[in-house]
Design a protein around this motif. Structure first.
Motif, PDB file in Angstrom:
ATOM      1  N   ARG A   1       1.027  -1.226   0.068  1.00 21.55           N
ATOM      2  CA  ARG A   1       0.139   0.071   0.016  1.00 21.55           C
ATOM      3  C   ARG A   1       0.851   1.289  -0.136  1.00 21.55           C
ATOM      4  O   ARG A   1       1.852   1.097   0.629  1.00 21.55           O
ATOM      5  N   ARG A   2       0.509   2.119  -0.624  1.00 18.27           N
ATOM      6  CA  ARG A   2       0.865   3.424  -0.697  1.00 18.27           C
ATOM      7  C   ARG A   2       0.049   4.517  -0.656  1.00 18.27           C
ATOM      8  O   ARG A   2      -1.080   4.192  -1.071  1.00 18.27           O
ATOM      9  N   ILE A   3       0.358   5.632  -0.049  1.00 17.81           N
ATOM     10  CA  ILE A   3      -0.822   6.590   0.290  1.00 17.81           C
ATOM     11  C   ILE A   3      -0.278   7.944   0.144  1.00 17.81           C
ATOM     12  O   ILE A   3       0.962   8.522   0.204  1.00 17.81           O
ATOM     13  N   CYS A   4      -1.207   8.958  -0.784  1.00 22.37           N
ATOM     14  CA  CYS A   4      -0.858  10.290  -0.811  1.00 22.37           C
ATOM     15  C   CYS A   4      -0.960  11.187   0.456  1.00 22.37           C
ATOM     16  O   CYS A   4      -2.055  11.259   1.186  1.00 22.37           O
ATOM     17  N   PRO A   5       0.131  11.908   0.966  1.00 22.03           N
ATOM     18  CA  PRO A   5       0.014  12.387   2.347  1.00 22.03           C
ATOM     19  C   PRO A   5      -0.663  13.643   2.320  1.00 22.03           C
ATOM     20  O   PRO A   5      -1.078  14.160   3.377  1.00 22.03           O
ATOM     21  N   LYS A   6      -0.973  14.151   1.075  1.00 18.60           N
ATOM     22  CA  LYS A   6      -1.735  15.407   0.679  1.00 18.60           C
ATOM     23  C   LYS A   6      -3.392  15.117   0.939  1.00 18.60           C
ATOM     24  O   LYS A   6      -4.114  15.667   1.702  1.00 18.60           O
ATOM     25  N   CYS A   7      -3.598  14.351  -0.078  1.00 18.63           N
ATOM     26  CA  CYS A   7      -5.290  14.042  -0.279  1.00 18.63           C
ATOM     27  C   CYS A   7      -5.730  12.680   0.419  1.00 18.63           C
ATOM     28  O   CYS A   7      -6.789  12.505   0.430  1.00 18.63           O
ATOM     29  N   GLY A   8      -4.787  11.916   0.878  1.00 13.07           N
ATOM     30  CA  GLY A   8      -5.138  10.686   1.445  1.00 13.07           C
ATOM     31  C   GLY A   8      -5.615   9.551   0.453  1.00 13.07           C
ATOM     32  O   GLY A   8      -6.025   8.443   0.906  1.00 13.07           O
ATOM     33  N   LYS A   9      -5.621   9.787  -0.832  1.00 17.59           N
ATOM     34  CA  LYS A   9      -5.784   8.616  -1.842  1.00 17.59           C
ATOM     35  C   LYS A   9      -4.902   7.519  -1.477  1.00 17.59           C
ATOM     36  O   LYS A   9      -3.717   7.653  -1.295  1.00 17.59           O
ATOM     37  N   ILE A  10      -5.504   6.169  -1.682  1.00 18.35           N
ATOM     38  CA  ILE A  10      -4.862   4.916  -1.402  1.00 18.35           C
ATOM     39  C   ILE A  10      -4.602   4.288  -2.452  1.00 18.35           C
ATOM     40  O   ILE A  10      -5.444   4.147  -3.602  1.00 18.35           O
TER      41      ILE A  10
END
Ligand code: AP5
Length: 219
Positions: free
Chosen positions: A130-139
């Motif tokens: 899993r990777r996550i966008c630290p700005k918008c939270g998209k997974i």
């Protein structure tokens, strides 16, 4: 017509956040993830964040007392009037009892419970990629849900990050905690006639479609 006051259950990595975001978008109701709220608190360096950081990193549960304050505060916000998705709360039987009381006082009962069933090996594989966008939270997922450009968010363009609790040994501990503390909560809610078990091991498209079909029968 019923409001969508939803609980999402399932082991770590079952896809609760992924599917909840789709439901939130389609029905315009807030996705309330206690995990996201705690991680935001850690990132902001707040008092709450300082108290919970090491607990999150170890994969153990934050105390019921702290979580009660967190959830009471969130459910007092006006946006929950149109419905809500609770993802990550309740996680223990005392939390389930507290939630019943809060919602009774608000006269805003649960109208649907979605349980995403996925086995341990599948969730370990999913979470470690899993990777996550630290700005918008998209997974994202580097195997099943890749970003368009390697390691960049499709929406924000910033570098994706890996959660501190997504290492394999911590994931296995989180799964153990889930079986011990949260699985009994699911057993508790199974008696509700608006409890739905969904096979969460299909593709995101298949699982989302099945959840949407269930919700069409509620709204
Ligand atoms: P929390 O953030 O709630 O973590 P969790 O329950 O372990 O769930 P995850 O966020 O890991 O998984 P998910 O089911 O949302 O999966 P996702 O959609 O991302 O809690 C974290 C910590 O906070 C806890 O350990 C605890 O310390 C604390 N905490 C939170 N709430 C608490 C509470 N109430 N009480 C006490 N402590 C609390 O998907 C996972 C991956 O799989 C992604 O890469 C995704 O792209 C991929 N994927 C998803 N669905 C599919 C699919 N169908 N097919 C293929 N890949 C998929």
């Amino acid at each position: 017509m019923s409001k969508l006051n939803l609980l999402f259950f399932g082991p770590p990595g079952a896809g609760k956040g992924t599917i909840a975001k789709e439901v939130s978008k389609k029905y315009d109701i807030p996705h309330i993830s206690t995990g996201d709220m705690l991680r935001d608190a850690v990132a902001s360096g707040s008092e709450l964040g300082k108290r919970v950081k090491s607990i999150l990193d170890s994969g153990q549960l934050v105390s019921d007392e702290i979580m009660l304050d967190v959830i009471k505060d969130r459910l007092s916000k006006p946006d929950v009037e149109k419905g809500f998705i609770l993802d990550g709360y309740p996680r223990t039987l005392p939390q389930a009892e507290s939630l019943e009381k809060i919602l009774k006082d608000m006269n805003n009962p649960i109208t649907g419970i979605i349980y995403l069933e996925v086995d341990e090996e599948t969730v370990v594989k999913r979470i470690t990629s899993r990777r996550i966008c630290p700005k918008c939270g998209k997974i994202y997922n580097i195997i099943t849900l890749k970003p368009k450009v390697e390691n960049k968010c499709d929406i924000c363009g910033v570098d994706l990050i890996q959660r501190d609790d997504d290492k394999e040994d911590v994931v296995r501990d989180r799964y153990k905690v889930y079986m011990e503390k949260t699985y009994p909560v699911i057993e508790f809610y199974k008696k509700y006639n608006h409890f739905f078990t969904v096979n969460g091991s299909g593709t995101v498209e298949i699982v989302t479609k099945e959840v949407f079909n269930i919700l069409e029968g509620i709204v």
